[in-house]
Design a protein around this motif. Structure first.
Motif, short mmCIF file in Angstrom:
data_model
loop_
_atom_site.label_atom_id
_atom_site.label_comp_id
_atom_site.label_asym_id
_atom_site.label_seq_id
_atom_site.Cartn_x
_atom_site.Cartn_y
_atom_site.Cartn_z
N UNK A 50 -47.02 19.38 100.15
CA UNK A 50 -46.10 18.65 99.68
C UNK A 50 -45.61 19.40 98.23
N UNK A 51 -44.38 18.86 97.99
CA UNK A 51 -43.69 19.40 96.84
C UNK A 51 -42.88 18.53 96.22
N UNK A 52 -42.94 18.17 94.92
CA UNK A 52 -41.98 17.30 94.09
C UNK A 52 -41.39 17.92 93.13
N UNK A 53 -41.02 19.21 93.17
CA UNK A 53 -40.43 19.89 92.30
C UNK A 53 -39.51 20.88 92.62
N UNK A 54 -38.55 21.42 91.93
CA UNK A 54 -37.48 22.17 92.32
C UNK A 54 -37.90 23.43 91.98
N UNK A 55 -37.65 24.64 92.63
CA UNK A 55 -38.24 25.94 92.30
C UNK A 55 -36.66 27.04 92.44
N UNK A 56 -36.66 27.66 91.33
CA UNK A 56 -35.38 28.46 91.16
C UNK A 56 -36.21 30.08 91.54
N UNK A 57 -35.71 30.68 92.38
CA UNK A 57 -36.32 31.95 92.75
C UNK A 57 -35.10 33.03 92.70
N UNK A 58 -35.78 34.26 91.93
CA UNK A 58 -34.84 35.40 91.79
C UNK A 58 -35.45 36.54 92.79
N UNK A 59 -34.60 36.67 93.86
CA UNK A 59 -35.04 37.83 94.68
C UNK A 59 -34.43 39.08 94.19
N UNK A 60 -35.29 40.34 93.91
CA UNK A 60 -34.69 41.25 93.16
C UNK A 60 -35.52 42.62 93.66
N UNK A 61 -34.89 43.57 93.08
CA UNK A 61 -35.90 44.88 93.10
C UNK A 61 -35.56 45.73 91.95
N UNK A 62 -36.81 45.47 91.13
CA UNK A 62 -36.95 46.10 89.72
C UNK A 62 -37.53 47.44 89.77
N UNK A 63 -38.21 47.74 90.71
CA UNK A 63 -38.86 48.98 90.69
C UNK A 63 -37.96 50.24 90.43
N UNK A 64 -38.24 51.25 89.40
CA UNK A 64 -37.43 52.41 88.98
C UNK A 64 -36.92 53.15 90.56
N UNK A 65 -37.71 53.32 91.50
CA UNK A 65 -37.42 54.02 92.64
C UNK A 65 -36.08 53.37 93.21
N UNK A 66 -36.01 51.96 93.23
CA UNK A 66 -34.57 51.20 93.94
C UNK A 66 -33.64 51.50 93.09
N UNK A 67 -33.56 51.86 91.81
CA UNK A 67 -32.23 52.30 91.39
C UNK A 67 -31.20 51.19 91.23
N UNK A 68 -31.67 49.84 91.06
CA UNK A 68 -30.82 48.84 90.99
C UNK A 68 -30.51 48.40 89.53
N UNK A 69 -29.46 49.01 88.96
CA UNK A 69 -29.25 48.58 87.54
C UNK A 69 -28.70 47.30 87.15
N UNK A 70 -27.85 46.49 88.38
CA UNK A 70 -27.48 45.28 88.60
C UNK A 70 -28.81 44.34 88.50
N UNK A 71 -29.98 44.90 89.07
CA UNK A 71 -31.07 43.83 89.05
C UNK A 71 -31.77 43.75 87.46
N UNK A 72 -31.64 44.76 86.98
CA UNK A 72 -32.28 44.70 85.48
C UNK A 72 -31.12 43.93 84.56
N UNK A 73 -29.88 44.04 84.80
CA UNK A 73 -29.30 43.10 84.03
C UNK A 73 -29.11 41.69 84.49
N UNK A 74 -29.15 41.46 85.70
CA UNK A 74 -29.41 40.09 86.01
C UNK A 74 -30.78 39.24 85.67
N UNK A 75 -31.84 40.34 85.72
CA UNK A 75 -33.03 39.92 85.07
C UNK A 75 -33.18 39.52 83.61
#
Length: 314
Positions: free
Chosen positions: A81-106
């Motif tokens: 059961x769940x009576x709460x809302x959950x906001x989830x950010x799916x990202x790739x913050x590891x340096x080897x991923x080289x996702x600059x927009x992920x860091x900005x969004x984070x």
């Protein structure tokens, strides 16, 4: 009177007590056991829900955004059961991923979560979490997700709808835009509080000091203020910035570019006509500047009376 009452007593004595059919006892026993089992199952669900909410509140007291792997995602989000809302950010913050927009969004996501965590309206009806690609690859595969960052809302009941996925490409990932989207999906209104940023004030003070110092040093010769070429260059810079979409970037906060986390391909041009990347603004700015410079050179070549070869080059 005794003669009239005798038949009545005989009829009462002749009556036999009525009993329930023998086969009804197992049915009643089964019904009783079923009620007991349903009541126990409901109690078990309530205990499980209380345990999950207490655990989430404990994590939220430590950090406004808690990280999840595959097991935690399935336990606290996918499994009722769940009576709460959950906001989830799916990202790739590891340096080897080289996702600059992920860091900005984070950074924007952190500002939003902190605003909710330290607000007076904070309650156990809304939580913020994060799933990193390197920590929850199975979650990405389960949701058929092939890009990051992505924001999703998981409602208390039912599956997420299309509107529960934040349109980052069109709206951008500014904390204010995320708060507006959350209010639409959960009826929870979050007032965004940004930490004080004095970089703009410092830059303005330096600019004023520089201009003031320049005017002081040239106080005996201020003819450069009336230089038409200088003012024309300043005006063109402002026009280039506005026509290339820099103001839109400042309001919406789009990423500089988009990198596909699976094949590593980088896109500098947005696929939609209602959105853009910051790189697009720079490309448009350079193209507009080149066209303007070409028109200036063409006009110079037509009006000047210098060398013919030089005019032809222009």
């Amino acid at each position: 009177m005794g003669a009239r009452g005798a038949p009545s007593r005989r009829r009462q004595a002749g009556r036999r007590p009525r009993y329930l059919p023998t086969g009804s006892f197992p049915f009643l026993l089964l019904l009783l056991l079923l009620c007991i089992q349903l009541g126990g199952g409901q109690k078990k669900k309530e205990n499980l829900l209380t345990e999950k909410v207490e655990q989430l509140m404990e994590w939220s007291s430590r950090r406004s955004i808690f990280r999840m792997n595959g097991d935690k995602f399935r336990k606290f989000i996918k499994t009722p059961p769940r009576n709460y809302s959950m906001i989830v950010m799916f990202t790739a913050l590891q340096p080897q991923r080289q996702c600059s927009v992920c860091r900005q969004a984070n950074e924007e996501y952190q500002i939003l979560a902190n605003s909710w965590r330290y607000s007076s309206a904070f309650c156990n009806k809304l939580f913020f979490s994060m799933v990193d690609y390197d920590e929850g690859t199975d979650v990405f595969q389960q949701l058929n997700m092939n890009s990051a960052p992505t924001f999703m809302h998981f409602p208390p009941k039912g599956r997420p709808k299309r509107a529960d996925t934040f349109d980052l490409q069109r709206i951008g990932f500014a904390a204010e835009q995320l708060a507006k989207w959350i209010a639409d999906r959960t009826d929870v209104h979050i007032r965004v509080f940004r930490p004080p940023n004095y970089s703009g004030t410092i830059a303005l003070a330096l600019l004023v000091s520089l201009v003031g110092g320049l005017l002081y040093l040239r106080r005996n010769n201020l003819e450069f203020i009336y230089n038409k070429t200088g003012w024309a260059m300043v005006s063109l810079c402002i026009v280039f910035a506005m026509t290339s979409g820099q103001m839109w970037n400042h309001i919406r906060g789009p990423p500089y570019a988009h990198k596909n986390p699976h094949n590593g391909q980088v896109s500098y041009i947005h696929g939609s006509s209602q959105a853009q990347f910051v790189a697009e603004s720079h490309i448009i700015l350079v193209l507009n500047a080149a066209i303007t410079m070409g028109m200036v050179l063409l006009n110079e070549a037509a009006t000047s009376k210098g060398d013919v070869g030089k005019r032809r080059t222009f």
